[in-house]
Design a protein around this motif. Sequence first.
Motif, PDB file in Angstrom:
ATOM      1  N   THR A   1       0.821  -1.342   0.023  1.00  0.00           N
ATOM      2  CA  THR A   1      -0.206   0.066   0.036  1.00  0.00           C
ATOM      3  C   THR A   1       0.881   1.224   0.074  1.00  0.00           C
TER       4      THR A   1
ATOM      5  N   GLU B   1      -0.297   4.117   1.422  1.00  0.00           N
ATOM      6  CA  GLU B   1      -0.893   4.654   2.491  1.00  0.00           C
ATOM      7  C   GLU B   1       0.426   4.794   3.471  1.00  0.00           C
TER       8      GLU B   1
ATOM      9  N   SER C   1      -1.783  10.339  12.389  1.00  0.00           N
ATOM     10  CA  SER C   1      -1.374  10.159  10.880  1.00  0.00           C
ATOM     11  C   SER C   1      -1.266  11.576  10.456  1.00  0.00           C
TER      12      SER C   1
END
Length: 153
Positions: free
Chosen positions: A3, A5, A102
């Motif tokens: 991923t 992300e 995050s």
Amino acid sequence: MATTESPRARASIIIRIAPKDITKALIEPDRLTQFWLASSSAPLAAGAKVHWKFMVPGAEVDTTATRLIPGRKIDWQWSDGTDVDIDLEEVDGGTAVTIVSSGFRGSRDEVVEHALTATEGFAFVLAALKDMLESGKASNIVRDKARLIELRR
């Protein structure tokens, strides 16, 4: 499948206290300074900027609550653009507290290092919060970790 992300920091624990009491501990300066912060300029309130000084000398940040649902959700953004989302869920006569952070910035290696450091930090914060709320007295968990960080600089 890989991923793209960005890594997120995640820590969680069950605290055997009602969600509304955990909310108070995470937004009120007199509670925050018992287990996590050196100082807080004001209580967290949605949209208001609050200045936090951590126990590590020189570590401070402006914090703006982006969502505050007492007993359920506390989200904020730090002045570096990092997001912190806290979910509170009643379980087993207590509250599952989950913190996810995050939005870390930098190179891939720097982002991973920030996420790992934040995960470790929030694990200490949750342990200190649990200890304070369940025992009625603050421990030195975060203070001692802050001292170790200071010594290793």
